[in-house]
Design a protein around this motif. Sequence first.
Motif, PDB file in Angstrom:
ATOM      1  N   ILE A  10     -35.297  78.872 -20.375  1.00  0.00           N
ATOM      2  CA  ILE A  10     -35.743  79.593 -21.575  1.00  0.00           C
ATOM      3  C   ILE A  10     -35.407  78.770 -22.816  1.00  0.00           C
ATOM      4  CG2 ILE A  10     -35.515  81.763 -22.894  1.00  0.00           C
ATOM      5  CD1 ILE A  10     -34.518  83.092 -20.296  1.00  0.00           C
ATOM      6  N   VAL A  11     -36.323  78.790 -23.784  1.00  0.00           N
ATOM      7  CA  VAL A  11     -36.020  78.161 -25.068  1.00  0.00           C
ATOM      8  C   VAL A  11     -36.108  79.229 -26.158  1.00  0.00           C
ATOM      9  CG1 VAL A  11     -38.428  77.357 -25.433  1.00  0.00           C
ATOM     10  CG2 VAL A  11     -36.544  76.235 -26.630  1.00  0.00           C
ATOM     11  N   GLU A  19     -39.530  68.971 -22.032  1.00  0.00           N
ATOM     12  CA  GLU A  19     -40.787  69.111 -22.780  1.00  0.00           C
ATOM     13  C   GLU A  19     -41.304  70.547 -22.737  1.00  0.00           C
ATOM     14  OE1 GLU A  19     -42.683  66.899 -24.663  1.00  0.00           O
ATOM     15  OE2 GLU A  19     -40.783  65.813 -24.570  1.00  0.00           O
ATOM     16  N   THR A  20     -41.221  71.135 -21.517  1.00  0.00           N
ATOM     17  CA  THR A  20     -41.758  72.492 -21.367  1.00  0.00           C
ATOM     18  C   THR A  20     -40.734  73.423 -20.712  1.00  0.00           C
ATOM     19  OG1 THR A  20     -42.738  71.848 -19.283  1.00  0.00           O
ATOM     20  CG2 THR A  20     -44.198  71.822 -21.187  1.00  0.00           C
ATOM     21  N   TYR A  21     -40.797  74.656 -21.125  1.00  0.00           N
ATOM     22  CA  TYR A  21     -39.902  75.693 -20.588  1.00  0.00           C
ATOM     23  C   TYR A  21     -40.775  76.773 -19.948  1.00  0.00           C
ATOM     24  CZ  TYR A  21     -36.189  73.591 -23.400  1.00  0.00           C
ATOM     25  OH  TYR A  21     -35.278  72.731 -23.940  1.00  0.00           O
ATOM     26  N   TYR A  47     -42.741  73.607 -28.571  1.00  0.00           N
ATOM     27  CA  TYR A  47     -41.975  74.194 -27.467  1.00  0.00           C
ATOM     28  C   TYR A  47     -42.479  75.593 -27.148  1.00  0.00           C
ATOM     29  CZ  TYR A  47     -38.683  70.394 -28.187  1.00  0.00           C
ATOM     30  OH  TYR A  47     -38.109  69.171 -28.310  1.00  0.00           O
ATOM     31  N   PHE A  48     -42.898  76.282 -28.196  1.00  0.00           N
ATOM     32  CA  PHE A  48     -43.413  77.639 -28.005  1.00  0.00           C
ATOM     33  C   PHE A  48     -44.779  77.578 -27.343  1.00  0.00           C
ATOM     34  CE2 PHE A  48     -45.096  81.780 -29.217  1.00  0.00           C
ATOM     35  CZ  PHE A  48     -43.991  82.593 -29.032  1.00  0.00           C
ATOM     36  N   GLU A  49     -45.646  76.767 -27.940  1.00  0.00           N
ATOM     37  CA  GLU A  49     -47.021  76.692 -27.434  1.00  0.00           C
ATOM     38  C   GLU A  49     -47.081  76.173 -25.997  1.00  0.00           C
ATOM     39  OE1 GLU A  49     -48.431  74.566 -30.795  1.00  0.00           O
ATOM     40  OE2 GLU A  49     -49.439  76.331 -31.628  1.00  0.00           O
ATOM     41  N   ASP A  50     -46.187  75.250 -25.651  1.00  0.00           N
ATOM     42  CA  ASP A  50     -46.247  74.635 -24.323  1.00  0.00           C
ATOM     43  C   ASP A  50     -45.563  75.448 -23.232  1.00  0.00           C
ATOM     44  OD1 ASP A  50     -47.588  72.672 -25.532  1.00  0.00           O
ATOM     45  OD2 ASP A  50     -45.981  71.176 -25.497  1.00  0.00           O
ATOM     46  N   SER A  51     -44.865  76.502 -23.596  1.00  0.00           N
ATOM     47  CA  SER A  51     -44.164  77.249 -22.539  1.00  0.00           C
ATOM     48  C   SER A  51     -45.136  78.194 -21.839  1.00  0.00           C
ATOM     49  CB  SER A  51     -42.978  78.001 -23.111  1.00  0.00           C
ATOM     50  OG  SER A  51     -43.471  78.998 -23.929  1.00  0.00           O
ATOM     51  N   LYS A  52     -44.801  78.517 -20.592  1.00  0.00           N
ATOM     52  CA  LYS A  52     -45.728  79.318 -19.776  1.00  0.00           C
ATOM     53  C   LYS A  52     -45.871  80.731 -20.341  1.00  0.00           C
ATOM     54  CE  LYS A  52     -45.147  78.052 -15.093  1.00  0.00           C
ATOM     55  NZ  LYS A  52     -43.915  78.065 -14.660  1.00  0.00           N
TER      56      LYS A  52
END
Length: 317
Positions: free
Chosen positions: A16-17, A73-75, A95-100
């Motif tokens: 989690i980020v 890079e991704t969370y 970081y927000f946009e790339d997370s699932k």
Amino acid sequence: MTIDNIKEEIKKAKDIVILTHENPDGDAVGSALAMYLALKKLNKQVDVIIPEYSNTFNFLPGADEIKKEGKKETYSLAISVDVAGIRRMNGFAKYFEDSKVKIQIDHHRVNEMFADYNFVNPDSPACAQNLILIIEKLGVEIDKEIGACLLTGIITDTGGFKYEGVSAETFEFTSWLLTKGVNVSDIYKRVLQTKTKANFELRKLIMERMEFIHNNKITFTYITLEDEKNVGAMPGDHEGLVEVGRDIEGVEVSIFLREIGEGNFKASLRSNDYVNVSDVCIAFNGGGHLKAAGCNMVGPLEQAKEKIINEVKKYIG
Ligand code: 5GP
């Protein structure tokens, strides 16, 4: 319900980020750290990323674990706190946009609802107050450390329990924290009362430059990059300057421009009674709350000043 989904997603998430907005205030840093500490207690793999924030908040539990950038890079899950629109995350929105999966917890009335799960309660005077419910829902006990972070958010965003949004719950929670041993007086002093020397120097400058406009109903003042350099300002040293004009008898709107890049300005607005400064700022693609809002303005200074003053005048009548 959103809160059930949030619990479920947190339970499922591998890593989690936690993110917040640029120029983070006490509610941003306090909420981010409260969430971080709560997730740690659930044994989650979690990073809290805040590229730049005021030294004032270094005393908060967990502050020494804040990262300037992500370890990866991704969370699998991103949680933003106190962010009304994705552009406010600036450099770290990736970081927000790339997370699932994306969750946001916020309290701004105008919110872009940019996440998969949006827990937005504008009746709450601070994002931190919304987090009480979430953290309890997660089954995490709010201990002294988490309490200190939440209280920092509440104290800073309510101006020390004095703004209208303050509710019975705000005081009930604070009184409960006292029973837990949280030093309310110490936190209040650190995050609200104590000023840095640079902040004091900037305060002198903005007072000297303060203009009273439109029958003294509007105040205008500003600082430049050079001013900040001259006083050795650090991140957060401009906090509270916009309130100087707002607190003068008869003033309805205080406008404060701060140069943030060569010829570009951040406008901070505060009102006292009837002007919805969030509406004023929306006209320039910004936003905020009824009585505290902000937006970016293109310079030069005189042009930005004229534009924002003219917009405010429309609401003063
Ligand atoms: P401040 O004047 O303290 O920077 O901000 C006051 C309020 O307005 C805060 O709730 C802040 O989040 C919001 N705000 C400031 N600048 C912007 C902006 O550019 N866009 C939006 N949507 N809100 C802003």
